[in-house]
Write a protein that holds these residues in place. Structure first.
Motif, PDB file in Angstrom:
ATOM      1  N   LYS A  52     -22.072 -16.155 -70.787  1.00 33.32           N
ATOM      2  CA  LYS A  52     -21.156 -15.059 -71.125  1.00 33.32           C
ATOM      3  C   LYS A  52     -19.751 -15.361 -70.630  1.00 33.32           C
ATOM      4  CE  LYS A  52     -24.236 -11.094 -71.504  1.00 33.32           C
ATOM      5  NZ  LYS A  52     -24.621  -9.792 -70.906  1.00 33.32           N
ATOM      6  N   THR A  53     -19.654 -16.000 -69.470  1.00 32.84           N
ATOM      7  CA  THR A  53     -18.347 -16.388 -68.942  1.00 32.84           C
ATOM      8  C   THR A  53     -17.751 -17.519 -69.768  1.00 32.84           C
ATOM      9  OG1 THR A  53     -18.987 -15.725 -66.704  1.00 32.84           O
ATOM     10  CG2 THR A  53     -17.146 -17.263 -66.896  1.00 32.84           C
ATOM     11  N   SER A  56     -16.892 -16.291 -73.813  1.00 30.13           N
ATOM     12  CA  SER A  56     -16.490 -14.878 -73.845  1.00 30.13           C
ATOM     13  C   SER A  56     -16.213 -14.385 -75.260  1.00 30.13           C
ATOM     14  CB  SER A  56     -15.265 -14.661 -72.959  1.00 30.13           C
ATOM     15  OG  SER A  56     -14.189 -15.475 -73.386  1.00 30.13           O
ATOM     16  N   TRP A  57     -16.002 -15.297 -76.193  1.00 31.05           N
ATOM     17  CA  TRP A  57     -15.751 -14.958 -77.593  1.00 31.05           C
ATOM     18  C   TRP A  57     -17.028 -14.616 -78.359  1.00 31.05           C
ATOM     19  CZ3 TRP A  57     -18.673 -18.465 -80.088  1.00 31.05           C
ATOM     20  CH2 TRP A  57     -18.927 -19.664 -79.442  1.00 31.05           C
TER      21      TRP A  57
END
Length: 72
Positions: A52-53, A56-57
């Motif tokens: 997720k980091t 992030s898109w």
């Protein structure tokens, strides 16, 4: 040792180029963690957090299905 590790930060399989965890790695993970499915869930949850980091898109629900949705 697996040859189906992730290439970061895109989380693609280093062997087949598919989104990680690819089908081959999923089978390996199920085998590796057969006696401890909770540990598998924790491991994949940690991978999801990192992904997720890194991505992030990407839609969060798609990442959740990709990292957790395949587990029994």
């Amino acid at each position: 040792m697996t040859k189906h590790g992730p290439i970061l930060p895109l989380w693609l399989c280093e062997t087949c180029g598919r989104p990680w965890p690819c089908a081959a790695r999923r089978l390996e993970l199920l085998s590796d963690y057969a006696a401890s499915p909770i540990s598998l869930a924790l491991h994949m949850g940690a991978c999801l957090t990192s992904a997720k980091t890194d991505m992030s898109w990407a839609p969060p629900d798609a990442l959740q299905r990709r990292f957790l949705g395949w587990m029994p």
